[in-house]
Design a protein around this motif. Structure first.
Motif, PDB file in Angstrom:
ATOM      1  N   GLY A 170       5.732  10.412   3.829  1.00 54.50           N
ATOM      2  CA  GLY A 170       4.956  11.629   3.627  1.00 54.50           C
ATOM      3  C   GLY A 170       3.476  11.351   3.444  1.00 54.50           C
ATOM      4  N   ILE A 171       3.144  10.330   2.674  1.00 58.75           N
ATOM      5  CA  ILE A 171       1.732   9.989   2.444  1.00 58.75           C
ATOM      6  C   ILE A 171       1.064   9.533   3.736  1.00 58.75           C
ATOM      7  N   MET A 172       1.800   8.832   4.584  1.00 54.83           N
ATOM      8  CA  MET A 172       1.212   8.404   5.856  1.00 54.83           C
ATOM      9  C   MET A 172       0.819   9.623   6.699  1.00 54.83           C
ATOM     10  N   PHE A 173       1.656  10.649   6.673  1.00 54.61           N
ATOM     11  CA  PHE A 173       1.351  11.853   7.442  1.00 54.61           C
ATOM     12  C   PHE A 173       0.279  12.711   6.776  1.00 54.61           C
ATOM     13  N   VAL A 174       0.220  12.692   5.444  1.00 63.57           N
ATOM     14  CA  VAL A 174      -0.870  13.393   4.752  1.00 63.57           C
ATOM     15  C   VAL A 174      -2.201  12.763   5.152  1.00 63.57           C
ATOM     16  N   ASN A 175      -2.236  11.438   5.249  1.00 65.71           N
ATOM     17  CA  ASN A 175      -3.460  10.749   5.657  1.00 65.71           C
ATOM     18  C   ASN A 175      -3.917  11.203   7.040  1.00 65.71           C
ATOM     19  N   ILE A 176      -2.980  11.389   7.940  1.00 64.91           N
ATOM     20  CA  ILE A 176      -3.316  11.826   9.302  1.00 64.91           C
ATOM     21  C   ILE A 176      -3.739  13.287   9.312  1.00 64.91           C
ATOM     22  N   GLU A 177      -2.922  14.143   8.699  1.00 70.04           N
ATOM     23  CA  GLU A 177      -3.193  15.580   8.730  1.00 70.04           C
ATOM     24  C   GLU A 177      -4.484  15.939   8.010  1.00 70.04           C
ATOM     25  N   SER A 178      -4.846  15.173   7.003  1.00 71.76           N
ATOM     26  CA  SER A 178      -6.079  15.441   6.261  1.00 71.76           C
ATOM     27  C   SER A 178      -7.291  14.790   6.914  1.00 71.76           C
ATOM     28  N   SER A 179      -7.080  14.069   8.010  1.00 72.35           N
ATOM     29  CA  SER A 179      -8.152  13.354   8.721  1.00 72.35           C
ATOM     30  C   SER A 179      -8.941  12.454   7.779  1.00 72.35           C
ATOM     31  N   TYR A 180      -8.221  11.759   6.916  1.00 75.36           N
ATOM     32  CA  TYR A 180      -8.873  10.864   5.975  1.00 75.36           C
ATOM     33  C   TYR A 180      -9.479   9.676   6.699  1.00 75.36           C
ATOM     34  N   THR A 181     -10.593   9.196   6.160  1.00 72.29           N
ATOM     35  CA  THR A 181     -11.165   7.944   6.627  1.00 72.29           C
ATOM     36  C   THR A 181     -10.300   6.810   6.074  1.00 72.29           C
ATOM     37  N   PHE A 182     -10.586   5.590   6.501  1.00 75.00           N
ATOM     38  CA  PHE A 182      -9.787   4.454   6.024  1.00 75.00           C
ATOM     39  C   PHE A 182      -9.841   4.319   4.503  1.00 75.00           C
ATOM     40  N   PRO A 183     -11.031   4.357   3.864  1.00 76.86           N
ATOM     41  CA  PRO A 183     -11.043   4.268   2.388  1.00 76.86           C
ATOM     42  C   PRO A 183     -10.298   5.432   1.729  1.00 76.86           C
ATOM     43  N   GLU A 184     -10.439   6.631   2.277  1.00 81.96           N
ATOM     44  CA  GLU A 184      -9.740   7.785   1.711  1.00 81.96           C
ATOM     45  C   GLU A 184      -8.229   7.622   1.834  1.00 81.96           C
ATOM     46  N   ALA A 185      -7.769   7.079   2.963  1.00 80.32           N
ATOM     47  CA  ALA A 185      -6.334   6.848   3.157  1.00 80.32           C
ATOM     48  C   ALA A 185      -5.809   5.833   2.143  1.00 80.32           C
ATOM     49  N   LEU A 186      -6.587   4.775   1.891  1.00 80.57           N
ATOM     50  CA  LEU A 186      -6.180   3.773   0.902  1.00 80.57           C
ATOM     51  C   LEU A 186      -6.123   4.372  -0.506  1.00 80.57           C
ATOM     52  N   VAL A 187      -7.131   5.156  -0.856  1.00 82.00           N
ATOM     53  CA  VAL A 187      -7.162   5.793  -2.178  1.00 82.00           C
ATOM     54  C   VAL A 187      -6.007   6.781  -2.313  1.00 82.00           C
ATOM     55  N   ASN A 188      -5.719   7.516  -1.248  1.00 78.32           N
ATOM     56  CA  ASN A 188      -4.598   8.455  -1.265  1.00 78.32           C
ATOM     57  C   ASN A 188      -3.273   7.716  -1.452  1.00 78.32           C
ATOM     58  N   GLY A 189      -3.100   6.594  -0.766  1.00 74.78           N
ATOM     59  CA  GLY A 189      -1.892   5.791  -0.926  1.00 74.78           C
ATOM     60  C   GLY A 189      -1.766   5.226  -2.336  1.00 74.78           C
ATOM     61  N   LEU A 190      -2.875   4.703  -2.860  1.00 77.28           N
ATOM     62  CA  LEU A 190      -2.867   4.162  -4.225  1.00 77.28           C
ATOM     63  C   LEU A 190      -2.587   5.272  -5.240  1.00 77.28           C
TER      64      LEU A 190
END
Length: 196
Positions: free
Chosen positions: A118-138
């Protein structure tokens, strides 16, 4: 670009995967009887989320998307998550055998934990940058850990209680989970006031 603190705060408290979005419930209900198992699973899930976010973001944005292969995202994400889990499982089995035994079937089931995917898809759907994707995962991993820690405490208190016979076991556990989840909905108003 959203501030990283806002993403972190939001995914830990407001959009907590377990308590607000109800993802990862299997391990949440299965491993919160024992603090060691709950924390071991939480650390493993957090690690897998961060590593998976770090690997899936470039794979999706730099390989799949430019080649028009975004329909393969599910397959690629599951392969990345499964590989990461296999590595974690081997490390835990070698370094902490008692934790490996306590986690039992739930450890390999991290591969199919919908919270991670789910978090992997949230990262895509939210158009997160790489740092934002890492922070979202953490943040998602820390939110999962917070939910596991809180509910382990609740369940340990429930063991000392003397509930009516018809509430013993799963019914009381589900009611308690619902009440803990309900308490997290108060953070939604707080975020709109702070970041409004």
């Amino acid at each position: 670009m959203q501030p990283l603190f806002m993403i972190l705060f939001s995914v830990i408290l407001v959009d907590n995967l377990v308590l607000s979005q109800f993802l990862g419930i299997c391990s949440f209900l299965g491993l919160t009887k024992n603090l060691k198992s709950a924390m071991g699973m939480s650390l493993a899930v957090t690690f897998v989320m961060v590593v998976a976010a770090a690997l899936t973001w470039p794979l999706y944005n730099l390989v799949l998307l430019p080649l028009g292969l975004e329909f393969l995202a599910n397959l690629v994400f599951i392969i990345v998550i499964a590989s990461t889990v296999q590595i974690i499982e081997a490390i835990i089995h070698k370094s902490v055998p008692s934790l490996y035994e306590a986690m039992g079937i739930y450890l390999p089931l991290i591969t199919t934990n919908c919270a991670i995917l789910g978090i992997m898809f949230v990262n895509i759907e939210s158009s997160y940058t790489f740092p934002e994707a890492l922070v979202n995962g953490l943040g998602a991993g820390l939110g999962y850990m917070l939910a596991m820690f809180l509910f382990t405490g609740v369940r340990q208190r429930m063991e000392d209680a003397n509930p009516p016979k018809f509430l013993e076991g799963l019914p009381l556990t589900l009611i308690a989970a619902g009440l803990v989840s309900l308490s997290f909905f108060g953070f939604k108003g707080m975020v709109s006031n702070i970041f409004g």
